[in-house]
Design a protein around this motif. Sequence first.
Motif, PDB file in Angstrom:
ATOM      1  N   GLY A  68      -6.267  13.302   3.409  1.00  0.00           N
ATOM      2  CA  GLY A  68      -6.479  11.872   3.214  1.00  0.00           C
ATOM      3  C   GLY A  68      -7.794  11.366   3.794  1.00  0.00           C
ATOM      4  O   GLY A  68      -8.271  10.304   3.414  1.00  0.00           O
ATOM      5  N   ASP A  72      -9.725   9.867  -1.282  1.00  0.00           N
ATOM      6  CA  ASP A  72      -8.972   8.619  -1.334  1.00  0.00           C
ATOM      7  C   ASP A  72      -8.922   8.130  -2.782  1.00  0.00           C
ATOM      8  O   ASP A  72      -9.675   8.567  -3.633  1.00  0.00           O
ATOM      9  CB  ASP A  72      -9.502   7.556  -0.377  1.00  0.00           C
ATOM     10  CG  ASP A  72     -10.915   7.067  -0.660  1.00  0.00           C
ATOM     11  OD1 ASP A  72     -11.344   7.123  -1.821  1.00  0.00           O
ATOM     12  OD2 ASP A  72     -11.574   6.614   0.265  1.00  0.00           O
ATOM     13  N   ARG A  73      -7.983   7.264  -3.037  1.00  0.00           N
ATOM     14  CA  ARG A  73      -7.764   6.748  -4.381  1.00  0.00           C
ATOM     15  C   ARG A  73      -8.511   5.440  -4.533  1.00  0.00           C
ATOM     16  O   ARG A  73      -8.408   4.556  -3.688  1.00  0.00           O
ATOM     17  CB  ARG A  73      -6.268   6.529  -4.602  1.00  0.00           C
ATOM     18  CG  ARG A  73      -5.917   6.130  -5.987  1.00  0.00           C
ATOM     19  CD  ARG A  73      -4.401   6.126  -6.165  1.00  0.00           C
ATOM     20  NE  ARG A  73      -4.048   5.627  -7.452  1.00  0.00           N
ATOM     21  CZ  ARG A  73      -3.765   4.343  -7.703  1.00  0.00           C
ATOM     22  NH1 ARG A  73      -3.783   3.455  -6.724  1.00  0.00           N
ATOM     23  NH2 ARG A  73      -3.445   3.958  -8.916  1.00  0.00           N
TER      24      ARG A  73
END
Length: 76
Positions: A68, A72-73
């Motif tokens: 993470g 990341d989105r």
Amino acid sequence: MSPAESEPSGIHCRLDELLAQRGMTLTRLSEMVGVSLVNLSVLKNDRARAIRFSTLVAICEALDCEVGDLLDRRAA
């Protein structure tokens, strides 16, 4: 190139930021993880369409980070 290949994936790679924070070059990371400079550059520039779990783990171990922290989105 098919339309699916030209669309953004919505995933952003923070490799540049993590390397800068650690004072490490992409070349050094390539040597540490055994992934070509070209492939790491593709990942770094958000052009990768896939990544092997083994590569992801190796990068995270070399950078002492979590998945993470690296990916990341982003909203499309």
